[in-house]
Design a protein around this motif. Structure first.
Motif, PDB file in Angstrom:
ATOM      1  N   GLY A 171       0.783  -1.229   0.000  1.00 36.43           N
ATOM      2  CA  GLY A 171       0.000   0.000   0.000  1.00 36.43           C
ATOM      3  C   GLY A 171       0.815   1.279   0.000  1.00 36.43           C
ATOM      4  O   GLY A 171       2.029   1.283  -0.206  1.00 36.43           O
ATOM      5  N   LYS A 172       0.111   2.366   0.230  1.00 43.34           N
ATOM      6  CA  LYS A 172       0.677   3.710   0.194  1.00 43.34           C
ATOM      7  C   LYS A 172       1.869   3.864   1.146  1.00 43.34           C
ATOM      8  O   LYS A 172       2.784   4.623   0.874  1.00 43.34           O
ATOM      9  N   TYR A 173       1.825   3.164   2.266  1.00 40.62           N
ATOM     10  CA  TYR A 173       2.870   3.286   3.282  1.00 40.62           C
ATOM     11  C   TYR A 173       3.757   2.052   3.351  1.00 40.62           C
ATOM     12  O   TYR A 173       4.346   1.763   4.393  1.00 40.62           O
ATOM     13  N   GLN A 174       3.879   1.349   2.223  1.00 35.94           N
ATOM     14  CA  GLN A 174       4.737   0.168   2.174  1.00 35.94           C
ATOM     15  C   GLN A 174       6.145   0.528   2.633  1.00 35.94           C
ATOM     16  O   GLN A 174       6.702   1.550   2.229  1.00 35.94           O
ATOM     17  N   TRP A 203       7.025   1.383   5.686  1.00 37.59           N
ATOM     18  CA  TRP A 203       7.024   2.161   6.925  1.00 37.59           C
ATOM     19  C   TRP A 203       6.966   1.218   8.127  1.00 37.59           C
ATOM     20  O   TRP A 203       6.267   0.205   8.104  1.00 37.59           O
ATOM     21  N   LEU A 234       2.812   4.601  11.072  1.00 39.80           N
ATOM     22  CA  LEU A 234       1.675   4.800  10.171  1.00 39.80           C
ATOM     23  C   LEU A 234       0.792   5.920  10.703  1.00 39.80           C
ATOM     24  O   LEU A 234       0.540   5.998  11.915  1.00 39.80           O
ATOM     25  N   TYR A 240      -4.834   6.780   8.388  1.00 34.76           N
ATOM     26  CA  TYR A 240      -4.726   5.523   7.643  1.00 34.76           C
ATOM     27  C   TYR A 240      -5.329   4.377   8.458  1.00 34.76           C
ATOM     28  O   TYR A 240      -6.054   3.536   7.931  1.00 34.76           O
ATOM     29  N   TRP A 246      -9.050   4.677   8.504  1.00 32.54           N
ATOM     30  CA  TRP A 246      -9.587   4.169   7.232  1.00 32.54           C
ATOM     31  C   TRP A 246      -9.735   2.647   7.300  1.00 32.54           C
ATOM     32  O   TRP A 246     -10.768   2.095   6.920  1.00 32.54           O
TER      33      TRP A 246
END
Length: 104
Positions: free
Chosen positions: A45-48, A50, A55, A59, A62
């Protein structure tokens, strides 16, 4: 009704709450999970890449609304959501310092 028998509560009244029978709504996290929150990385995902503890809260909100992933990652993200929701990030920061072996 007899005055010696318990009377039913009036309509719309909130019944008394028995705190002795209370169960935790959120399971107490396994301490090993807390360590994983400061060592494991988001795998997609968007924060791969991290570290999970880093996080952003929106997020996690969500995920809470849409559904956490299954399996161990989902358990970790749910735990992280609860940690952040309850303002316990300093606990994770301390664990992170200890894990790195640093003093701050």
């Amino acid at each position: 009704m007899s005055p010696h028998l318990p009377q039913p509560p009036p309509a719309g009244a909130i019944p008394p709450y028995d705190f002795r029978s209370r169960t935790l709504e959120t399971p107490v996290p396994d301490p090993r999970q807390l360590v994983e929150l400061v060592t494991e990385r988001m795998p997609f995902g968007k924060y791969q890449g991290w570290v999970l503890k880093d996080l952003p809260e929106p997020y996690l909100v969500w995920f809470k609304q849409k559904g956490f992933p299954g399996g161990h990652l989902g358990q970790l993200l749910q735990t992280l959501y609860e940690v952040k929701l309850n303002g316990l990030e300093p606990l994770l920061e301390e664990l992170s310092r200890r894990h790195r072996g640093g003093s701050g």
